[in-house]
Design an enzyme around this catalytic site. Structure first.
Site, short mmCIF file in Angstrom:
data_model
loop_
_atom_site.label_atom_id
_atom_site.label_comp_id
_atom_site.label_asym_id
_atom_site.label_seq_id
_atom_site.Cartn_x
_atom_site.Cartn_y
_atom_site.Cartn_z
N LYS A 1 42.47 36.52 33.66
CA LYS A 1 41.15 35.89 33.70
C LYS A 1 41.18 34.47 33.14
O LYS A 1 40.43 33.61 33.59
CB LYS A 1 40.11 36.74 32.95
CG LYS A 1 39.78 38.02 33.70
CD LYS A 1 38.40 38.56 33.39
CE LYS A 1 38.06 39.66 34.39
NZ LYS A 1 36.79 40.31 34.16
N LYS B 1 42.10 42.42 43.80
CA LYS B 1 41.02 43.39 43.70
C LYS B 1 39.68 42.80 44.13
O LYS B 1 39.44 41.61 43.93
CB LYS B 1 41.04 43.91 42.26
CG LYS B 1 39.77 44.01 41.50
CD LYS B 1 40.02 44.54 40.10
CE LYS B 1 39.14 43.80 39.11
NZ LYS B 1 38.02 44.50 38.62
N LYS C 1 33.45 40.62 41.56
CA LYS C 1 32.17 39.89 41.62
C LYS C 1 32.40 38.39 41.58
O LYS C 1 31.61 37.62 42.11
CB LYS C 1 31.30 40.24 40.41
CG LYS C 1 30.86 41.67 40.31
CD LYS C 1 29.92 41.81 39.11
CE LYS C 1 30.12 43.13 38.40
NZ LYS C 1 31.08 43.06 37.30
#
Ligand code: AQP
Length: 335
Positions: A111, A194, A197
């Site tokens: 991230k 994956k 959002k």
């Protein structure tokens, strides 16, 4: 009864991965466990969120839980920031967890990306807050996707170290509950990453607010390869998009991937995509209709969350008081 804690971040519109990998499974747990289902807004702000959008997304996630069939009387549905014990216990765990443990967390590396010096301290300490979320309620089980397994290991290490450091048997060692079908739904644009959002491409995910046309369009445009569909999962090697789409069909129809391969093996992708789109619309439609109805009634959703907050606090406060005693925080008695 064994107790479950699980959460979803209000970081955007929920997608098919959140539904099949998490929320739909939670519905199946509510008869066997005492469950707390949390909209984890403290986790969401580890990456900057627009304040108004964050509030709207918090209601959106709560509405999705209700629409999917989570019973707010039987379970506790609430938002994390409103129970101060999460942040307090996370601070204590910041002092229990070791830097070396956090340095090994792969999700932070993914991230934060290349610019990790610019990531928030909260994003780095995120797993300590996740441990606090679970242990504040002495949770015994956590349903986790593959991607959260490492964080759950850390929660177990923190509980163990806390117990050892203070010579107590206080926190339970949490067990994972991993679900078989569709634990990892992949992007429609890239079968190796994956569904998420925060993916900048809207075409990468099916959102829980997409209407039938949008669902059909996204499936039609989903990346594929030129070969016909495989007749067995053994042929999925090097065909991540075929694996993902056939896995989605299996998850939506509650059958095995082998059966989907038997039914569609050798067909063209165009035929299969039409069948997948019809199935997705059929299965998601009722949940989406209920979500729309709930989103039009924010007072009802807020009422569910307020009730959940009160019930969550009632469990958390005595746990936190005991933790204060164990750690040695003086509670001065006034006259
Ligand atoms: N693609 C996925 N397949 C299966 N399960 C998934 N989950 C998320 N994506 C998939 C599961 O949904 C639950 C809630 O996830 P989250 O919102 O807390 O965080 P996340 O895993 O980081 O989800 P996103 O969509 O990728 O959000 P962003 O982009 O904000 O980081 C979890 O149980 C998760 O496993």
């Amino acid at each position: 009864m064994e107790r479950i804690f699980s959460g979803v971040q209000p970081t955007g519109s929920l997608h098919l991965g959140n539904y099949l990998g998490a929320i739909r499974n939670w519905v199946r747990l509510q008869d066997d466990y005492e469950c707390l289902f949390c909209v984890v807004d403290l986790h969401a702000v580890t990456v900057w969120q627009d304040p108004d959008v964050l509030k709207a997304n918090t209601r959106h996630v709560a509405a999705a839980m209700l629409a999917a069939g989570i019973d707010p009387k039987k379970n506790i549905i609430f938002n994390q920031s409103q129970v101060p014990g999460h942040a307090e216990l996370a601070w204590i765990f910041n002092c229990v967890a070791r830097l070396g443990w956090l340095n090994r967390m792969t999700q932070f590396k993914e991230k934060a990306g290349k610019n990790k010096e610019n990531a928030s301290v909260g994003l780095y300490a995120y797993p300590n807050l996740m441990a606090a979320d679970i242990l504040l309620y002495k949770g015994t089980h956590v349903p986790v996707g593959e991607d959260q397994k490492q964080h759950l290991e850390l929660a177990r290490d923190i509980a163990q170290k806390f117990n050892n450091d203070f010579g107590v048997e206080y926190f339970p060692i949490v067990e994972p509950l991993i679900f078989g079908a569709a634990t990892r739904v992949m992007s429609l644009r890239d079968g190796t990453s994956k569904m998420s959002k925060s993916d900048p491409s809207e075409l990468s995910r099916i959102s829980m607010t997409d209407d039938a046309d949008a669902i059909a369009k996204k499936i039609r445009k989903a990346k594929t390869d030129p070969a016909a569909l495989p007749a067995s999962p053994k042929e999925f090697d090097d065909r991540p998009e075929a694996a993902n789409l056939m896995g989605l069909y299996a998850a939506l129809s509650d059958c095995e991937v082998e059966d989907v391969c038997k039914q569609f093996g050798g067909s063209e992708f165009s035929t299969f995509k039409q069948a997948l789109a019809d199935l997705a619309v059929e299965k998601l439609g009722p949940v989406q209709d209920e979500m729309r109805r709930l989103m039009a009634d924010p007072a009802h959703v807020d009422g569910v969350l307020a009730d959940g907050v009160a019930r969550a606090r009632a469990i958390a406060e005595p746990v936190l008081a005991e933790v204060h005693d164990i750690v040695g925080f003086l509670r001065p008695q006034g006259k």
